[in-house]
Scaffold this motif. Structure first.
Motif, short mmCIF file in Angstrom:
data_model
loop_
_atom_site.label_atom_id
_atom_site.label_comp_id
_atom_site.label_asym_id
_atom_site.label_seq_id
_atom_site.Cartn_x
_atom_site.Cartn_y
_atom_site.Cartn_z
N ARG A 105 0.80 -1.37 -0.02
CA ARG A 105 0.19 0.01 -0.05
C ARG A 105 0.91 1.14 0.02
N VAL A 106 0.67 2.12 -0.88
CA VAL A 106 1.39 3.54 -1.11
C VAL A 106 0.45 4.48 -0.70
N SER A 107 0.84 5.53 0.00
CA SER A 107 0.27 6.66 0.50
C SER A 107 0.68 7.94 0.12
N CYS A 108 -0.26 9.05 -0.09
CA CYS A 108 0.22 10.38 -0.58
C CYS A 108 -0.37 11.27 0.49
N ILE A 139 -9.50 9.17 -8.04
CA ILE A 139 -10.80 8.98 -7.03
C ILE A 139 -11.18 10.67 -6.84
N THR A 140 -12.71 10.99 -7.21
CA THR A 140 -13.13 12.15 -7.10
C THR A 140 -13.50 12.76 -5.67
N ARG A 141 -13.83 13.80 -5.78
CA ARG A 141 -14.04 14.22 -4.37
C ARG A 141 -15.17 13.61 -3.60
N ASP A 174 -8.63 9.40 2.69
CA ASP A 174 -9.30 9.91 4.06
C ASP A 174 -9.22 11.16 4.07
N ASN A 175 -10.32 11.96 3.76
CA ASN A 175 -10.08 13.39 3.91
C ASN A 175 -10.15 13.98 5.36
N VAL A 210 -4.36 10.29 0.52
CA VAL A 210 -4.77 9.15 -0.54
C VAL A 210 -3.91 8.06 -0.72
N TYR A 211 -4.64 6.79 -0.89
CA TYR A 211 -3.83 5.50 -0.90
C TYR A 211 -4.23 4.72 -2.06
#
Length: 115
Positions: free
Chosen positions: A19-22, A51-53, A72-73, A78-79
């Motif tokens: 799993r990569v995260s940003c 992925i949209t809002r 995860d707002n 974003v993952y």
């Protein structure tokens, strides 16, 4: 200023998961679509997932059914969950967003799928 910082890349065996995260900062994360791109050596950068809002998603055919994009707002993150990885998934993975028609990119994280 807008910053995107990827993490979580590494070396994984074929069939494995990663799993990569940003992590995003400098803008109202929840308002904007986010996407993951990748670039393999000698190849052009390609869109992997977006992925949209409101949580609608898009996947490239090559990763459909294996990769899952999520956000995860609350954490401005974003993952990209990558399962059943193949050697051809080896690439530098970048996250991207677009604000006022300007593209912002992270520095990328290397994912290597190999024995």
């Amino acid at each position: 200023q807008v910053q995107l910082v990827e993490s979580g890349g590494g070396l994984v065996q074929p069939g494995g998961s990663l799993r990569v995260s940003c992590a995003a900062s400098g803008f109202t994360f929840s308002y904007y679509s986010m996407s993951w791109y990748r670039q393999a050596p000698g190849k052009e950068r390609e869109l992997v997932a977006a992925i949209t809002r409101d949580g609608s998603t898009y996947y490239a055919d090559s990763v459909k059914g294996r990769f899952t994009i999520s956000r995860d707002n609350a954490k401005n993150t974003v993952y990209l969950q990558m399962n059943s990885l193949k050697p051809e998934d080896t690439a530098v993975y970048y996250c991207k967003t677009q604000l006022f028609r300007h593209d912002y990119w992270g520095q990328g994280t290397q994912v290597t799928v190999s024995l």
